[in-house]
Design a protein around this motif. Structure first.
Motif, PDB file in Angstrom:
ATOM      1  N   GLY A   1       0.832  -1.201   0.000  1.00 20.51           N
ATOM      2  CA  GLY A   1       0.000   0.000   0.000  1.00 20.51           C
ATOM      3  C   GLY A   1       0.861   1.242   0.000  1.00 20.51           C
ATOM      4  N   LYS A   2       0.218   2.395   0.075  1.00 15.87           N
ATOM      5  CA  LYS A   2       0.970   3.647  -0.130  1.00 15.87           C
ATOM      6  C   LYS A   2       2.015   3.906   0.955  1.00 15.87           C
ATOM      7  N   ASP A   3       1.749   3.433   2.182  1.00 13.54           N
ATOM      8  CA  ASP A   3       2.748   3.649   3.235  1.00 13.54           C
ATOM      9  C   ASP A   3       3.644   2.421   3.438  1.00 13.54           C
ATOM     10  N   GLY A   4       3.391   1.394   2.659  1.00 15.14           N
ATOM     11  CA  GLY A   4       4.225   0.209   2.729  1.00 15.14           C
ATOM     12  C   GLY A   4       3.953  -0.704   3.901  1.00 15.14           C
ATOM     13  N   GLY A   5       3.087  -0.293   4.780  1.00 17.38           N
ATOM     14  CA  GLY A   5       2.862  -1.088   5.986  1.00 17.38           C
ATOM     15  C   GLY A   5       1.676  -2.020   5.918  1.00 17.38           C
ATOM     16  N   GLY A   6       1.038  -2.096   4.749  1.00 18.85           N
ATOM     17  CA  GLY A   6      -0.145  -2.935   4.635  1.00 18.85           C
ATOM     18  C   GLY A   6      -1.359  -2.251   5.213  1.00 18.85           C
ATOM     19  N   GLY A   7      -2.469  -2.959   5.201  1.00 17.68           N
ATOM     20  CA  GLY A   7      -3.688  -2.339   5.722  1.00 17.68           C
ATOM     21  C   GLY A   7      -4.835  -3.325   5.732  1.00 17.68           C
ATOM     22  N   ALA A   8      -6.011  -2.826   5.988  1.00 22.60           N
ATOM     23  CA  ALA A   8      -7.196  -3.678   6.055  1.00 22.60           C
ATOM     24  C   ALA A   8      -8.382  -2.953   5.435  1.00 22.60           C
ATOM     25  N   ASP A   9      -9.189  -3.709   4.726  1.00 22.02           N
ATOM     26  CA  ASP A   9     -10.462  -3.199   4.214  1.00 22.02           C
ATOM     27  C   ASP A   9     -11.586  -4.048   4.786  1.00 22.02           C
ATOM     28  N   LEU A  10     -12.769  -3.486   4.832  1.00 16.32           N
ATOM     29  CA  LEU A  10     -13.928  -4.289   5.226  1.00 16.32           C
ATOM     30  C   LEU A  10     -14.368  -5.144   4.046  1.00 16.32           C
ATOM     31  N   THR A  11     -14.807  -6.361   4.330  1.00 23.38           N
ATOM     32  CA  THR A  11     -15.480  -7.158   3.307  1.00 23.38           C
ATOM     33  C   THR A  11     -16.893  -6.590   3.140  1.00 23.38           C
ATOM     34  N   PRO A  12     -17.607  -7.014   2.089  1.00 25.63           N
ATOM     35  CA  PRO A  12     -19.016  -6.581   1.980  1.00 25.63           C
ATOM     36  C   PRO A  12     -19.802  -6.916   3.250  1.00 25.63           C
ATOM     37  N   LEU A  13     -19.525  -8.053   3.881  1.00 27.26           N
ATOM     38  CA  LEU A  13     -20.215  -8.396   5.128  1.00 27.26           C
ATOM     39  C   LEU A  13     -19.865  -7.403   6.241  1.00 27.26           C
ATOM     40  N   GLY A  14     -18.580  -7.011   6.321  1.00 21.61           N
ATOM     41  CA  GLY A  14     -18.175  -6.038   7.332  1.00 21.61           C
ATOM     42  C   GLY A  14     -18.909  -4.714   7.142  1.00 21.61           C
ATOM     43  N   THR A  15     -18.989  -4.272   5.885  1.00 18.81           N
ATOM     44  CA  THR A  15     -19.704  -3.019   5.592  1.00 18.81           C
ATOM     45  C   THR A  15     -21.184  -3.156   5.934  1.00 18.81           C
ATOM     46  N   ARG A  16     -21.725  -4.325   5.608  1.00 13.68           N
ATOM     47  CA  ARG A  16     -23.145  -4.553   5.886  1.00 13.68           C
ATOM     48  C   ARG A  16     -23.423  -4.512   7.396  1.00 13.68           C
ATOM     49  N   LEU A  17     -22.523  -5.060   8.188  1.00 11.74           N
ATOM     50  CA  LEU A  17     -22.713  -5.038   9.648  1.00 11.74           C
ATOM     51  C   LEU A  17     -22.712  -3.602  10.175  1.00 11.74           C
ATOM     52  N   LEU A  18     -21.820  -2.772   9.646  1.00 14.47           N
ATOM     53  CA  LEU A  18     -21.824  -1.346  10.021  1.00 14.47           C
ATOM     54  C   LEU A  18     -23.196  -0.734   9.729  1.00 14.47           C
ATOM     55  N   HIS A  19     -23.709  -0.997   8.535  1.00 14.88           N
ATOM     56  CA  HIS A  19     -24.995  -0.416   8.143  1.00 14.88           C
ATOM     57  C   HIS A  19     -26.136  -0.928   9.014  1.00 14.88           C
ATOM     58  N   LEU A  20     -26.102  -2.228   9.305  1.00 17.00           N
ATOM     59  CA  LEU A  20     -27.148  -2.807  10.148  1.00 17.00           C
ATOM     60  C   LEU A  20     -27.141  -2.175  11.533  1.00 17.00           C
ATOM     61  N   TYR A  21     -25.946  -2.032  12.092  1.00 18.85           N
ATOM     62  CA  TYR A  21     -25.829  -1.466  13.437  1.00 18.85           C
ATOM     63  C   TYR A  21     -26.409  -0.050  13.473  1.00 18.85           C
ATOM     64  N   VAL A  22     -26.080   0.743  12.465  1.00 19.84           N
ATOM     65  CA  VAL A  22     -26.607   2.110  12.403  1.00 19.84           C
ATOM     66  C   VAL A  22     -28.134   2.088  12.245  1.00 19.84           C
ATOM     67  N   ALA A  23     -28.631   1.236  11.348  1.00 20.25           N
ATOM     68  CA  ALA A  23     -30.078   1.192  11.108  1.00 20.25           C
ATOM     69  C   ALA A  23     -30.830   0.822  12.386  1.00 20.25           C
ATOM     70  N   PHE A  24     -30.340  -0.182  13.100  1.00 24.27           N
ATOM     71  CA  PHE A  24     -31.035  -0.626  14.312  1.00 24.27           C
ATOM     72  C   PHE A  24     -30.934   0.400  15.441  1.00 24.27           C
ATOM     73  N   THR A  25     -29.737   0.945  15.652  1.00 22.67           N
ATOM     74  CA  THR A  25     -29.612   1.874  16.782  1.00 22.67           C
ATOM     75  C   THR A  25     -30.352   3.186  16.501  1.00 22.67           C
ATOM     76  N   GLU A  26     -30.385   3.615  15.248  1.00 23.87           N
ATOM     77  CA  GLU A  26     -31.170   4.816  14.934  1.00 23.87           C
ATOM     78  C   GLU A  26     -32.656   4.552  15.162  1.00 23.87           C
ATOM     79  N   ALA A  27     -33.099   3.344  14.815  1.00 20.20           N
ATOM     80  CA  ALA A  27     -34.512   2.994  15.037  1.00 20.20           C
ATOM     81  C   ALA A  27     -34.827   3.002  16.533  1.00 20.20           C
ATOM     82  N   ILE A  28     -33.917   2.476  17.343  1.00 21.29           N
ATOM     83  CA  ILE A  28     -34.142   2.469  18.793  1.00 21.29           C
ATOM     84  C   ILE A  28     -34.167   3.901  19.323  1.00 21.29           C
ATOM     85  N   ASP A  29     -33.207   4.724  18.903  1.00 21.13           N
ATOM     86  CA  ASP A  29     -33.171   6.108  19.389  1.00 21.13           C
ATOM     87  C   ASP A  29     -34.472   6.843  19.071  1.00 21.13           C
ATOM     88  N   GLN A  30     -34.955   6.648  17.844  1.00 23.67           N
ATOM     89  CA  GLN A  30     -36.212   7.304  17.459  1.00 23.67           C
ATOM     90  C   GLN A  30     -37.381   6.774  18.272  1.00 23.67           C
TER      91      GLN A  30
END
Lengths: 125, 125
Positions: free
Chosen positions: B72-101
């Motif tokens: 990668g650009k800094d040479g130290g490697g890195g990590a990306d989310l898989t589609p499942l990882g991204t989906r979990l982020l979205h699910l968490y936001v959707a559920f917690t926003e629903a609870i807050d409302q």
């Protein structure tokens, strides 16, 4: 494999934790059975532990949730909820029912269910 | 004295806990910063602890939430989310926003606010 949404709900004041699932079960049992002893037994909880939960609740509220009395029909005394105790029961039900409905109504982004397909590439994001 | 509604939310499978507030912060940090190291540092969490949370998540899901790469650009490697990882982020936001409302919208029985008056007899139940 299925993902399930789960939560814990509680009420707190600036002084700390006041009322959660355990408190709800204890107070509902007192309303139902008429004594803290009967309520704690039904919950397979020691009397001492149930009493501690009630005492912490009253301390953090600065107000009583129970009134105890001597005698009564079985002669062993008993406990009633104060208006505040009854109100806390109602609040807990109102909030947790609202959460349950909210969770059931969430429209999931990109997928109609929480079931994880075996092939993750089919997850539409 | 004011009572506040509070909650913790998480997702689980039959195999156990998968994703809660800590997991959300870690994965959001990876999405933002590009490495688990940077994400854990931002959260004042040890790399080892953050790694353990991700590994438990992947174990209970049976699927990966991160893909790591070298260089990668800094040479130290890195990590990306898989589609499942991204989906979990979205699910968490959707559920917690629903609870807050939902919590904000609860019509409280017998009283228009959660403030406890000094005189409990004035609580209308």
């Amino acid at each position: 494999m299925t993902l399930r949404p789960k939560y814990k709900f509680w009420l707190e004041t600036d002084d700390g934790y006041v009322f959660g699932e355990g408190s709800f079960e204890i107070l509902r049992g007192i309303q139902d059975k008429g004594t803290l002893m009967a309520s704690s037994q039904e919950l397979h909880m020691s009397y001492r532990h149930a009493w501690g939960i009630v005492k912490q609740m009253e301390e953090n509220l600065g107000q009583a949730v129970l009134v105890t009395y001597k005698g009564g029909k079985d002669g062993g005394g008993g406990a009633d909820l104060t208006p505040l105790g009854t109100r806390l029961l109602h609040l807990y039900v109102a909030f947790t029912e609202a959460i349950d409905q909210a969770l059931a109504g969430v429209e999931l982004p990109g997928n109609s269910s929480l079931t994880l397909p075996r092939d993750p590439s089919s997850l539409a994001l």
